[in-house]
Scaffold this active site. Structure first.
Site, PDB file in Angstrom:
ATOM      1  N   GLN A   1      -7.609   1.751   5.268  1.00 56.15           N
ATOM      2  CA  GLN A   1      -8.349   1.302   6.441  1.00 56.15           C
ATOM      3  C   GLN A   1      -9.817   1.011   6.147  1.00 56.15           C
ATOM      4  OE1 GLN A   1      -7.453   0.323   9.339  1.00 56.15           O
ATOM      5  NE2 GLN A   1      -5.310   0.940   9.297  1.00 56.15           N
TER       6      GLN A   1
ATOM      7  N   GLY B   1       0.814  -1.203   0.000  1.00 56.82           N
ATOM      8  CA  GLY B   1       0.000   0.000   0.000  1.00 56.82           C
ATOM      9  C   GLY B   1       0.852   1.258   0.000  1.00 56.82           C
ATOM     10  N   THR B   2       1.966   1.213   0.727  1.00 55.64           N
ATOM     11  CA  THR B   2       2.873   2.356   0.744  1.00 55.64           C
ATOM     12  C   THR B   2       3.412   2.641  -0.650  1.00 55.64           C
ATOM     13  OG1 THR B   2       3.519   2.041   3.055  1.00 55.64           O
ATOM     14  CG2 THR B   2       5.088   3.189   1.629  1.00 55.64           C
TER      15      THR B   2
ATOM     16  N   ALA C   1      -3.618  -4.810   0.981  1.00 56.64           N
ATOM     17  CA  ALA C   1      -4.374  -6.032   1.221  1.00 56.64           C
ATOM     18  C   ALA C   1      -4.313  -6.512   2.661  1.00 56.64           C
ATOM     19  CB  ALA C   1      -3.870  -7.136   0.290  1.00 56.64           C
TER      20      ALA C   1
ATOM     21  N   CYS D   1       5.221   7.797  24.075  1.00 57.69           N
ATOM     22  CA  CYS D   1       5.995   6.975  25.000  1.00 57.69           C
ATOM     23  C   CYS D   1       6.120   5.550  24.490  1.00 57.69           C
ATOM     24  CB  CYS D   1       5.340   6.985  26.365  1.00 57.69           C
ATOM     25  SG  CYS D   1       4.964   8.626  26.962  1.00 57.69           S
TER      26      CYS D   1
END
Length: 462
Positions: A177, A69-70, A195, A320
């Site tokens: 998403q 996807g990136t 996917a 954190c």
């Protein structure tokens, strides 16, 4: 062990597993070849593309498969910007886009382009009018996610797409998403997805580019995937991705309603069970399976470890964590509490009993972490006399220590008195104002501290 991090990677869908195993035997050959095995592989690839295009809502020849996807986002952004370089060099994005979009923007800016970020409200949503106003002259491309990865808030994609179309600017939608839950409405121009977010195998993304959108793929290319994703296709994974997308879509209405009810229970019960908690994200316009909340006075990394010890796998956008010392860019843009941030994203099939046990376990886990950090009780009545101001030196100390130190001394100044917290932790910029809002104190503001870092001033009002 309940796995509650489907927003990072959903468990492999049974249909994906079946399709993957079957296509390992049938789809190993080169689909570009004309012999029997190649033709069989081509049939599988074409069928997968048809199925994925139907789910996306585009033509099959508008969709290509990418290695992730990136990679789909990077190829979409760079190709659309290059195709419209004569129009302008400005990229417009929301402030809460996925890091893949923001990283593509950084590369564009480094090459001489400009990037305009549209702010969001405390729920994480952009205002469609503000986004439209940011387009302006010289805008080459706009990017807006369909739903936020960290807090689940859905964006007004249809309204923004209409505004983009009105001024002739293509809109790229990151639908990673949301695509498993349904198609993206509106007249978008480009769409990217991944996917492993819907239960397909990792290593498969998709990029849809509507006909008529000026697009110039960047970097070396070949004859595969219309020149937009060079290299030999991972055909078994692609077949499994398309099959699982069709399967989860068939289940989406019923499973989405069931998971939404479970998430509603978490959203309602967590603030009742755990003191000093802020549930973030839009309560209505959101993904059905995702909820995010932040706990005051809690070390996010420790909280996640303790939940893991209890058998729950969750994630965090908190500052954190071991991977970062700065707050999530999403939480920062929303202006919400970042301490002790927990994202719960339920995979399909999550049992009610697991959610109930999570709600049983969470209060004790948070209380235990707070006790180890020495969190004080709420301040007593204002002292009859005492210093009008105090300074707390928390330089070099990470969240949530600066806020804990503030809480320890706020009761030592009279009503109207101030406490100045010296801190060089970026999270303090979010968490000290959030603490004031949750505890009914006045946040005065911040300025440079002589010793370095920032000085955050709080006035006691109760």
């Amino acid at each position: 062990m309940p796995y509650f991090d489907a927003a990072s990677a959903a468990p492999l869908h049974p249909v994906a597993r079946q399709a993957l195993l079957a296509s390992l035997d049938e789809g190993w050959a080169d689909p570009a070849r004309l012999y029997r095995e190649g033709r069989r592989a081509r049939l599988l690839l074409d069928a997968a593309r048809e199925a994925a295009a139907e789910a996306v809502g585009c033509r099959a020849d508008e969709l290509v498969f990418t290695p992730s996807g990136t990679r789909a986002v990077h190829a979409g952004v760079s190709g659309a910007l290059a195709g419209r370089r004569r129009v302008g060099n400005r990229l417009v994005v929301s402030a809460v886009e996925h890091s893949s979009v923001l990283h593509a923007g950084e590369v564009h800016a480094a090459a001489g382009g400009t990037v305009a970020e549209v702010p969001v409200d405390r729920s994480g949503a952009v205002d469609a009018g503000a986004f439209a106003a940011a387009l302006g002259e010289g805008a080459a491309l706009a990017c807006l996610q369909s739903a936020n990865h960290e807090v689940g808030t859905e964006q007004p994609v249809a309204e923004v797409a209409e505004a983009c179309r009105g001024v002739g600017v293509p809109l790229l939608v990151d639908a990673a998403q949301s695509l498993g839950w349904g198609p993206v409405e509106g007249g978008w121009s480009l769409l990217a997805a991944s996917a492993h977010k819907w239960g397909g195998p990792a290593g498969v993304g998709l990029l849809a580019v509507r006909k008529g959108v000026r697009f110039a793929p960047q970097g070396p290319s070949d004859e595969r995937e219309s020149g937009r994703a060079p290299g030999f296709e991972n055909l078994p994974a692609i077949v499994a991705a398309a099959a699982s997308l069709r399967a989860v879509r068939a289940e989406a209405a019923a499973e989405g309603a069931r998971l939404r009810a479970l998430v509603d229970r978490i959203r309602a019960r967590v603030p009742e069970l755990v003191p000093d908690v802020e549930v973030v994200g839009d309560p209505v316009r959101r993904l059905p399976h995702l909820v995010t909340f932040s706990c005051l006075y809690v070390d996010g990394e420790t909280l996640l470890h303790e939940l893991d010890r209890e058998g729950f796998s969750v994630s965090s956008g908190s500052s954190c964590t071991s991977s970062t010392l700065t707050p999530s860019h999403v939480l920062r843009a929303m202006g919400v509490l970042s301490e002790g941030n927990v994202r719960v994203s339920l995979p399909a099939g999550t049992a009610e009993e697991d959610v109930d046990r999570f709600l049983d376990v969470l209060p004790g886990v948070v209380a235990g972490v707070r006790e180890r950090l020495g969190v004080p009780a709420a301040p007593a009545a204002a002292p009859a006399a005492g210093p009008g101001s105090l300074v707390v030196d928390a330089l070099g100390r990470r969240c949530p220590i600066p806020v804990i130190e503030l809480a320890k001394v706020i009761g030592d100044v009279p009503v109207g008195g101030t406490v100045t917290v010296l801190a060089d932790d970026e999270a303090a910029r979010l968490d000290i104002p959030a603490w004031c809002a949750m505890r009914g104190q006045e946040y005065v503001g911040e300025e440079d501290a002589p010793e370095g870092g920032r000085a955050y001033v709080v006035r006691r009002t109760s």
